[in-house]
Scaffold this active site. Sequence first.
Site, PDB file in Angstrom:
ATOM      1  CG  HIS A 116      -5.388  -2.065  -2.169  1.00  8.54           C
ATOM      2  ND1 HIS A 116      -4.528  -2.756  -1.344  1.00  8.54           N
ATOM      3  CD2 HIS A 116      -5.051  -0.750  -2.029  1.00  8.54           C
ATOM      4  CE1 HIS A 116      -3.716  -1.904  -0.742  1.00  8.54           C
ATOM      5  NE2 HIS A 116      -4.014  -0.672  -1.139  1.00  8.54           N
ATOM      6  CD  GLU A 117      -6.027   1.854  -4.894  1.00  5.54           C
ATOM      7  OE1 GLU A 117      -6.217   2.927  -4.290  1.00  5.54           O
ATOM      8  OE2 GLU A 117      -4.991   1.170  -4.754  1.00  5.54           O
ATOM      9  CG  HIS A 125      -7.018   3.223   0.013  1.00  2.00           C
ATOM     10  ND1 HIS A 125      -6.404   3.510   1.209  1.00  2.00           N
ATOM     11  CD2 HIS A 125      -6.121   2.512  -0.712  1.00  2.00           C
ATOM     12  CE1 HIS A 125      -5.179   3.003   1.218  1.00  2.00           C
ATOM     13  NE2 HIS A 125      -4.982   2.390   0.057  1.00  2.00           N
ATOM     14  CB  CYS A 170      -0.911   0.009   1.226  1.00  4.77           C
ATOM     15  SG  CYS A 170      -1.990   1.455   1.321  1.00  4.77           S
TER      16      CYS A 170
END
Length: 508
Positions: free
Chosen positions: A473-474, A477, A431
């Site tokens: 993953h994004e 966020h 990350c």
Amino acid sequence: MSTSPIERAADSFAAELARHRTGRGLSKKQLATLMGFDPSYVSHVEGRRHRPTEDFARRAEAVLEASGAIWQRYREYDELRHGRSGPHRDPPVPGQWLPPGTGLVVERESATLTHSDEGYHCVIRRELYNAGTEPVTRYLVRVAVDRYPNDPGRSNRHHREHPLTFAELQLEAYRDDGGGREPMHWRAKHDRDAFKEIWLLFENAEGRFPLYPGDRVTIEYAYRVGRDKWGPWFQRAVRLPTRHLSVQLDLPAELDPKVWGAETSLSSEEGPLRTPVQRHDRDGRAIYEWATDDPPLNARYRLQWRFRSLPPDAEPDGAGPDGRVRASDRMRGIGIVQRGDDLLQQPAHQFDLPRQERIARDVVDRLSAVLVRLDELHPFSKGVGIAAPQLGLGWAAALVRPADRAAEPVVLLNPRIVDSAAETDEQYEGCLSFFDHRGLVPRSLRIDVEHAQWDGSRVITSFEYAMARLVAHEIDHLEGHLYVDRMIPGVPLVPVEEYRDTGHPWRY
């Protein structure tokens, strides 16, 4: 009442086992599961209620990758138990102190770096033993340069404009199995501006000479790097089981060098060397020496220096005794928010499209600019993504680019996962906001994502395998999560210096 030698040896085994287990961040139950033992067994061995067995010691050594330490403690216990110890016993050799099938072992490594007006001359000498079951026909070596180690942006620009070349390395390699010194051919594996990987081949014009199981050989290779491409640092990484490692720096005494060192391993963050670097002067040269026995696998030892007789503006890289720049500092240096910032824990604001199209395009432009900058800092062979909160922007926007750098990044506005496959796998993720580590994260192999277009319409796009992982993953966020929130409890993080798959795509 004093304990017997056998009891003390069993205690030493239990202590070694506990040290490596806790260093890997594993509970006793987790270790037992990985070894295939009953959950209570590890607890009983560490509590001295059970004596270790050979099978237990072999499995613990393999699972904890203890560089032979656990196996050696077991051998000491076993020899005492069977009455085989004594003052005249032969010293252990790799075939004894490592479990079968270990592969290539470094019995001794000596590395010397010499500073001269022309630059640096590096000589590496390794005594190898094949403790495996297959012949070895090649040996991988790495050469990495970093002109300004405390200023990665400047260093990357410098090496991009002045790349390291194989021609200037003047690489030479030799082998000696006791019958005389012979040259070795070599072949390039990776060729990058500041990094070279090279296969040393167990062959030359006179023929081939594999290193067969049970055989030993000494190899030596040397290369040169100009002062315009080498900063004031020298690092050794333990990539194979190693019995003894020694490092020597040969520097001009007239420049009044100051040398310090640091080490990292799987079980500890960067800290000072456990033993001091020794100096002695000879013929106008300052010779610094440092050595260690049985270094843990994947440990890294880094020596740095500065010349105190130079004026401050002549310092090669402005390096100080606090060591190198961490990976996270490089990310922070280009404006990426780091773990611990409140913004990374908050859901991002949705765009009102098309009314806020101009704002959305401005956010995406800023993400695109940073994506270009990132390519200068790191080889993202698995692909890369960046979300607006990582730039301190609380908007629901992210860019995701696959491993193919020529591919256009996928723009995600107001994304949400609406469906996912039941099939999952675990892969290591990194990350940008937590770049000093890698973590093993379970993810679905396919996800369906609903996201907005510039005109406010919404579409659903399916992503599979690597892109599914990157996109998920994004989106995490944008929902206020980091990948560590997805990891299975108890699974340890891996320091980026020890992560072995940098430069390789995920495997499916």
